[in-house]
Enzyme design. Structure first.
Site, mmCIF file in Angstrom:
data_model
loop_
_atom_site.group_PDB
_atom_site.id
_atom_site.type_symbol
_atom_site.label_atom_id
_atom_site.label_comp_id
_atom_site.label_asym_id
_atom_site.label_seq_id
_atom_site.Cartn_x
_atom_site.Cartn_y
_atom_site.Cartn_z
ATOM 1 N N SER A 141 2.666 -0.299 5.473
ATOM 2 C CA SER A 141 3.909 0.204 6.050
ATOM 3 C C SER A 141 5.070 -0.103 5.124
ATOM 4 C CB SER A 141 4.160 -0.446 7.418
ATOM 5 O OG SER A 141 5.468 -0.158 7.886
ATOM 6 N N TYR A 154 5.609 -8.445 11.601
ATOM 7 C CA TYR A 154 4.831 -7.263 11.232
ATOM 8 C C TYR A 154 5.076 -6.905 9.770
ATOM 9 C CZ TYR A 154 3.555 -2.265 11.209
ATOM 10 O OH TYR A 154 3.023 -1.040 10.915
ATOM 11 N N LYS A 158 2.315 -6.860 6.756
ATOM 12 C CA LYS A 158 2.023 -5.668 5.962
ATOM 13 C C LYS A 158 2.248 -5.930 4.472
ATOM 14 C CE LYS A 158 0.721 -2.700 9.113
ATOM 15 N NZ LYS A 158 -0.672 -2.186 9.142
#
Length: 262
Positions: A141, A154, A158
């Site tokens: 991402s 998050y 990633k």
């Protein structure tokens, strides 16, 4: 010369492949001729199918290492091989760092970094024994390439996933290729939860250079390419699938009009 991305006879596993981006990836592999196995904690609402072919579903919690190892053993036993693993499962709610506990943030990291590592290790045990090896694809991402307020754990996971893929690509060469598809914003059935109603989605789309969100099928096409023989010399790469990225905010905030070059 045509670009042949025929994966007939190949076996692919897509984690979290029952909806959204994962479902788009699974359907792309089905259209390319591969045998597809999807896993998630809950089954899809309707069977995943494309071009008259259907993916097999296995229930699995990727945070349980013993279950993950057993799952990949079952795939190898049922199909006789494993050619591609797409580590798609992941996600996070919007939550500022100071609004919850370290334990909750750690669970986000576990799902988005530790679980793909666990799945990749289990897949590698199968692929390493095959004469033609295999391919592992991480779904990354843009959150891992820039500040990610509200989804900081998050984004950190990633970023770690992309680095992990590059290390795997070195350690597992030449038999197993490992790459990352770095996603921007994708229009899925959950888009409204992230961007609001259609007006909100349209406003977000206007910030993307290509003028729209990605379709899950386009993510799937990128994964099929990386899994195919056409990408046989591509390993340790990060393929950006983000529509051109994000327009820098300072360009809109600046009061100076910059003349265009002739």
């Amino acid at each position: 010369m045509s670009l042949n991305l025929d994966l007939t006879g190949r076996v692919a596993v897509v984690t979290g492949g029952t909806r959204g981006v994962g479902a788009g990836i699974a359907r792309a592999f089905l259209r390319a001729g591969a045998e597809v196995v999807v896993c998630a904690r809950r089954p899809p609402q309707t069977p995943l199918a494309a071009d008259g072919r259907t993916a097999r579903f296995h229930p699995l919690d990727l945070r349980q290492p013993d279950a993950v190892r057993g799952f990949f053993g079952t795939v190898a036993a049922d199909h006789g091989r494993l050619d591609c693993l797409v580590n798609n499962a992941g996600g996070t709610p919007y939550r500022l760092l100071g609004e919850t506990t370290a334990e909750r943030h750690a669970r986000v990291v576990e799902l988005n970094l530790t679980a793909p590592l666990t799945a990749s290790l289990a897949a590698y045990e199968v692929m390493r024994e095959q004469p033609d090896g295999g391919s592992v694809i991480m779904i990354g991402s843009v959150s891992g390439t820039r500040p990610s307020p509200g989804t900081a754990a998050y984004g950190a996971a990633k970023a770690g996933l992309d680095n992990l893929a590059r290390s795997m690509a070195v350690e597992w060469a030449p038999h197993v290729r490992v790459n990352t598809v770095v996603l921007g914003m994708v229009r899925t059935e959950l888009a409204a939860l992230h961007y609001g109603d259609e007006a909100g989605v349209a406003a977000v789309e206007a910030t993307v250079p290509l003028g729209r969100l990605a379709d899950p099928a386009e993510v799937g096409d990128a994964c099929v390419f990386l899994a195919s023989g056409r990408a046989r010399y591509v390993s340790g790469a990060s393929l950006l699938v983000h529509g051109g990225g994000e327009r820098p905010a300072f360009l809109d905030a600046a009061t100076v009009n910059h003349p265009k070059e002739p």
